[in-house]
Design an enzyme around this catalytic site. Structure first.
Site, mmCIF file in Angstrom:
data_model
loop_
_atom_site.group_PDB
_atom_site.id
_atom_site.type_symbol
_atom_site.label_atom_id
_atom_site.label_comp_id
_atom_site.label_asym_id
_atom_site.label_seq_id
_atom_site.Cartn_x
_atom_site.Cartn_y
_atom_site.Cartn_z
ATOM 1 N N LYS A 123 22.965 -69.219 4.339
ATOM 2 C CA LYS A 123 24.136 -69.441 3.472
ATOM 3 C C LYS A 123 25.283 -69.915 4.359
ATOM 4 O O LYS A 123 25.924 -69.128 5.033
ATOM 5 C CB LYS A 123 24.541 -68.174 2.725
ATOM 6 C CG LYS A 123 25.757 -68.391 1.806
ATOM 7 C CD LYS A 123 26.212 -67.113 1.149
ATOM 8 C CE LYS A 123 27.412 -67.362 0.246
ATOM 9 N NZ LYS A 123 28.619 -67.776 0.999
ATOM 10 N N SER A 175 25.465 -65.627 5.763
ATOM 11 C CA SER A 175 26.892 -65.942 5.766
ATOM 12 C C SER A 175 27.583 -65.457 7.043
ATOM 13 O O SER A 175 27.323 -65.976 8.124
ATOM 14 C CB SER A 175 27.534 -65.352 4.509
ATOM 15 O OG SER A 175 28.857 -65.805 4.336
ATOM 16 N N ASP A 193 24.235 -69.937 20.283
ATOM 17 C CA ASP A 193 24.618 -71.229 20.847
ATOM 18 C C ASP A 193 25.331 -71.077 22.186
ATOM 19 O O ASP A 193 25.206 -71.934 23.058
ATOM 20 C CB ASP A 193 25.499 -71.994 19.859
ATOM 21 C CG ASP A 193 24.711 -72.589 18.702
ATOM 22 O OD1 ASP A 193 23.478 -72.459 18.706
ATOM 23 O OD2 ASP A 193 25.328 -73.190 17.800
#
Length: 518
Positions: A329, A304, A315
Site C-alpha cells: 500500500k 503503508s 534501501d
C-alpha cells in the site's frame, strides 16, 4: 409538471450539504486539468440534480428520500469510483476514525481493505478477538453474518463488524490455499491499541514491536529503545513490523529518522498539487548507534507506514529485512473535513509515496532479504484456533492447578489429552493433521496458560521469546547484521511469480527516472 423551482432549491441544497466552494474547487481543478472548463463540470451536475429532484418527489418510500442521506450516498458512490482507500465519511464515521487513530475503539481487531475487489484482512491487531481466533493477513471476508461482502464498501463493512461490546458476529473466511470457506464467530470487544511493546532478548538484543503508527508512536518507540539500553548496552535491535497496517505518515517518518544519517531520503510523495509533492529526509536528532546491527521483521500484513520504515532501512542498507513480501500500500490519504456538513469528511488519496531508491511499491510490496514464511496450517488446526479450543482447554488445566514453568512441561501425556479434547469438541477434526502442527499448537497452548496465570503482558513476551522467526533475527544480530550462507540455504528465496513481480518493479524504477528527467 415543471420541476425547475424544485431543481433550483435542490441545487442550492446540494452545495450546502457538500460544504464545498464549487467555484473555487472547479477553478483549481481546471488549472490541474485544463481539458475541462468550469462550464463542463457544471454541465455534469444537471442530470444529478434532476435525478435527485425526481427521487425526492416520486420515489415510493418517502422515508428513504431524506435529502441529506441521498446526497451523502451520492458522494459515497462518487468516491467509490476512485480507489479502495479513498472514503467519504459521515460525521459519525469521521468521529470513529479520529478515535481509532488515537488508539482506543470497539470492534473485532482487524484492519481491512479492498484488494483485487475482495474485502481482505490487512492484519489482525495484536491481543484482540481476531488475532486469538487465528485470523490471518490475506484472509478474504466473504460474508459478515448472512450478508455477502461482494461490492461492499469499507464503511459498510465496518458498520457490520463493529457493534456493542460482548455481542457476537460470524464472518465467513476464504483463505488462500484452503479448498473451502469457513466460519469464525467472534465476540466484539473494546480494542485498545498499544502501539509499542518491547522486551530484552537473550544476549542483550533489544526487541521492539510496532503494532500500528498512531499518535506518539515515534516518542514511545525511542523511549522503549532507551529503556532497553538502560537495562544493558544493546548488542543490536530487532524491529517487528509484522501485521502492522501502517497509520500516521509523520510517525512512520519519525521512526525511520531514528536510524538515518542527516539528509538521507526517508520517503518522497508525489501528487497532483504542489503541497502533495514532498520529500522527507533524516534530521540530525537522536539516533540509534550506527555500529549496532538492526533486523526488521515484516510479513504480508505489513502495510503503508510499516512499508515506509522497512523500505527506508532496507534501501539505506541499515537493516536486514526478513519475513515475507509486504502488503503493497503505497498511497497517501489526506483527511479533508467538509465545511457546513455537520462534521463529514473525505479521506482522499492525494499522493503516492516512493522509497529512497525511487520505487512506488503500491500493489507490489517490498521483498525481504530473507524469506521466512509461516507454514500453512492444516484445516483441523484452523478449526481449533477459530473455535477457541486452546483457551477452553487451558481453563481446564488451570482449574486442575497445572502451572507449567516452561513449554517443556507440556509432556506428551498433556498434549495427547489436548488432542482428545479437540477431537471431542470440534467436528471433523483429524488427529494426524493436529499432530502435524503439534509444535505450533504446543507453543500456543503454553502461551495461553501463561496468559491465564500471569496476564496478557507476560503472555506476549513468552510468545516473542519462543517465536522461531525472532530466533532467526537474533542469529542475524549475533552475526553483525549479516545473513549467513547457512540461513540462505535453510530459507531459500521464494520466486515472485505474480504479475506484480520484478518486471513491474523495473517499470516503476524506469518511470520514476523518466519523471525526474522531465
Amino acid at each position: 409538471m415543471d420541476r425547475r423551482p424544485s431543481l433550483l432549491t435542490t441545487a442550492f441544497l446540494l452545495l450546502a450539504l457538500c460544504g464545498v466552494s464549487f467555484a473555487a474547487g472547479a477553478a483549481s481543478e481546471s488549472a490541474a486539468n485544463p481539458k475541462e472548463s468550469n462550464e463542463d463540470v457544471y454541465k455534469y451536475l444537471n442530470p444529478f440534480v434532476d435525478a435527485l429532484a425526481i427521487i425526492r418527489e416520486k420515489y415510493v418510500d418517502v422515508d428513504k428520500t431524506d435529502p441529506k442521506d441521498l446526497v451523502y450516498g451520492a458522494i459515497q458512490g462518487m468516491v467509490n469510483t476512485l480507489d479502495p482507500f479513498s472514503q467519504f465519511m459521515t460525521p459519525d464515521e469521521y468521529k470513529e476514525m479520529q478515535t481509532e487513530t488515537s488508539g482506543n475503539f470497539g470492534g473485532l481487531g482487524i484492519e481491512i481493505a479492498i484488494k483485487d475487489d475482495h474485502l481482505t484482512v490487512v492484519s489482525p491487531i495484536e491481543g484482540t478477538p481476531a488475532e486469538r481466533a487465528g485470523i490471518k493477513a490475506g484472509d478474504e471476508i466473504a460474508k459478515i453474518g448472512d450478508t455477502s461482502t461482494a461490492s461492499m464498501t469499507i464503511n459498510d463493512a465496518v458498520k457490520l463488524l463493529r457493534g456493542k461490546v460482548g455481542t457476537k458476529v460470524t464472518i465467513t473466511i476464504v483463505r488462500p490455499g484452503m479448498d473451502e470457506p469457513f466460519d469464525v464467530t467472534l465476540v466484539r470487544d473494546t480494542i485498545k491499541i498499544e502501539s509499542i511493546h518491547s522486551y530484552m532478548l537473550p544476549g542483550d538484543i533489544g526487541y521492539v514491536r510496532i503494532t500500528e503508527f498512531i499518535e506518539n508512536t515515534t516518542d514511545d518507540f525511542i523511549k522503549a529503545v532507551d529503556d532497553l539500553e538502560k537495562k544493558a548496552p544493546l548488542k543490536g535491535l530487532v524491529i517487528d513490523l509484522r501485521n502492522d497496517p501502517g497509520g500516521l505518515l509523520n510517525e512512520a517518518v519519525g521512526v525511520s529518522d531514528f536510524f538515518g544519517k542527516k539528509g538521507d531520503m526517508i520517503v518522497s510523495t508525489k501528487g497532483r498539487s504542489e503541497n502533495q509533492t514532498q520529500e522527507f529526509r533524516a534530521s540530525d536528532g537522536e539516533k540509534f548507534p550506527a555500529n549496532k546491527p538492526v533486523v526488521v521483521m515484516v510479513n504480508e500484513g505489513s502495510a503503508s507506514g510499516a512499508e515506509i520504515v522497512a523500505g527506508a532501512l532496507k534501501d539505506w542498507k541499515r537493516a536486514a529485512l526478513i519475513g515475507s513480501k509486504t502488503f503493497g500500500k503505497g498511497s497517501v490519504q489526506t483527511i479533508l473535513p467538509l465545511d457546513n456538513s455537520d462534521g463529514a469528511a473525505l479521506r482522499l488519496t492525494m499522493a503516492k509515496y516512493y522509497t529512497p531508491s525511487g520505487v512506488c511499491i503500491h500493489g507490489i510490496g517490498i521483498e525481504p532479504d530473507l524469506d521466512l514464511r509461516d507454514h500453512d496450517l492444516t484445516e483441523s488446526t484452523i478449526k481449533v484456533y477459530t473455535k477457541e479450543i486452546l483457551e477452553k482447554f487451558a481453563e481446564v488445566l488451570a482449574k486442575e492447578g497445572f502451572k507449567p514453568a516452561s513449554e517443556e512441561d507440556l509432556s506428551p501425556k498433556v498434549m495427547n489429552r489436548f488432542y482428545d479434547y479437540c477431537l471431542a469438541n470440534v467436528k471433523k477434526t483429524d488427529l494426524d493433521e493436529l499432530k502435524k502442527d503439534g509444535d505450533e499448537l504446543k507453543n500456543s497452548l503454553y502461551v495461553e496458560l501463561v496468559r491465564q496465570e500471569r496476564g496478557e503482558t507476560e503472555a506476549r513476551e513468552t510468545a516473542v521469546l519462543d517465536d522461531p522467526q525472532v530466533k532467526v533475527a537474533e542469529e542475524i544480530v549475533d552475526n553483525g547484521g549479516k545473513i549467513s550462507r547457512q540461513l540462505y540455504a535453510q530459507y531459500p528465496k521464494i520466486k515472485d511469480t505474480s504479475i506484480a513481480g520484478e518486471k513491474k518493479l523495473e517499470e516503476e524504477r524506469s518511470k520514476n527516472q523518466d519523471d525526474d528527467g522531465e
